[in-house]
Design an enzyme around this catalytic site. Sequence first.
Site, PDB file in Angstrom:
ATOM      1  CG  ASN A 346      -2.197   0.807   0.959  1.00  7.10           C
ATOM      2  OD1 ASN A 346      -2.310   1.500  -0.045  1.00  7.10           O
ATOM      3  ND2 ASN A 346      -3.133   0.752   1.897  1.00  7.10           N
ATOM      4  CG  HIS A 377      -6.730   0.994   7.434  1.00  7.73           C
ATOM      5  ND1 HIS A 377      -5.519   1.595   7.642  1.00  7.73           N
ATOM      6  CD2 HIS A 377      -6.609   0.283   6.289  1.00  7.73           C
ATOM      7  CE1 HIS A 377      -4.686   1.253   6.663  1.00  7.73           C
ATOM      8  NE2 HIS A 377      -5.324   0.467   5.830  1.00  7.73           N
TER       9      HIS A 377
END
Length: 491
Positions: A346, A377
């Site tokens: 990521n 998140h």
Amino acid sequence: TAAEPKQGVARVLPSASELLGIPLDQVNFVACQLFALCAAFWFRLYLSPGKTSPDVRHRYVNMKCIRYPPFLPTMSCRYSVHLFVLVLMCYGIMVTASISNIHRYSFFVAMGYLTVCHISRIYIFHYGILTTDFSGPLMIVTQKITTLAFQVHDGLGRRAEDLSSEQHRLAVKAKPSFLEYVSYLLNFMSIIAGPCNNFKDYIAFIEGRHTHMKLLEVNWKEKGFHSLPEPSPTGAVMHKLCMTLVSLLLFLTLTKTFPVTSLVDDWFVHEANFLTRLCYLYVVMQASKPKYYFAWTLADAVNNAAGFGFSGVDKNGNFSWDLLSNLNIWKIETATSFKMYVENWNIQTATWLKRVCYERVPWYPTVLTFILSALWHGVYPGYYFTFLTGILVTLAARTVRKNYRHYFLSSKALKVVYDIVTWAVTQLAVSYTVAPFVMLAVEPTISLYKSMYFYLHIISLLIILFLPIKSQAHNQRRPQTLNSVNKKTMD
């Protein structure tokens, strides 16, 4: 009537998603990304900068986003409104707030709104079930809002000598127009799965300066070339589409064979010995990766198909299209340190965390960066287990590396042994750390860690408590500014 047999057949025959065992929201995600891929090819071929104006290109990428059926996967218009509300609020901040506070207000409003939406999902969707819904696009938009706000602050509110070379390069010297702002945040190429990118790179792409700008950065003309070429992304797109196909096949086989739910089975928790649990956990976590490889590589291919993502020339002289790549699979699978693994997983989110948090906070940068990552998140407890564990593992790994690595650099044989051992330790440590991230809930996480005797937590704490910590100079963490260079010269 003629319609009645069709209705009867429709009730008997399973859908494509049922046949493949893939949830409908994920099928919709793939369908929308394939739609975006086709639109991206058309955009590059028929609305290239030489054929049309930047305003037309801005409007096209926005219109294609709005015309997604039904705008985004598994997302009704009611939920897509969240995106527009957040964008309009933050553009109001961009226009009205003072330059000294524009980054703070944008950050807290965007992160606050995202967190409220994350909390609401727990009550809208079943706890413990992760779905592809409006929160994913909202997370991408939050990254872009905060990235742009900090870059505008750097360009208009800070002295050039106080900026690092990277901050100076990315600083935005004028506030964007509403069309530019909306186009940057909501374009069809990155609204679903990202990745986050820099505003100056995006505007250069829209205006047709993107590839030439990157070629000039690597001194193309100084290498004996008198004219700038027009690199084609077709080869890079085909390569990435092949990677997505392989990832999809692995997802349909490995991921279904080794589901995450098997980590709470009685066999794993009560019957298997510790070494078997350790190895099986690694296999299950490996099997959970193809889903991410597929989504991020496809998103990268969509941007490349539109002509965005050119990064210059690699060491072999080949054109490179990895400016927006979100992962480096080879470096992930061969990582010999926790840091190396995280830096190649990521990538654009890690870059965002570094630019808005790690390089800017005065205290506890590692801890605060992990906390921000967890908040971004979502609010599932598993995320916080993962990132809090990640703090311990990162600090412990850094301490061990500083204390012992230099002993293994005296010979090639010792270095090979060191690399093999650290690779195995890194892969097992990552599997242990990220397991709660995919399990989401408290109960399965505690069950897993109890079955593993909390071994990595205990080892990490012992290392942090008893191994000497070699201090790291402040300027090694912070980006070097012109002022710091001048000070060193005077000293």
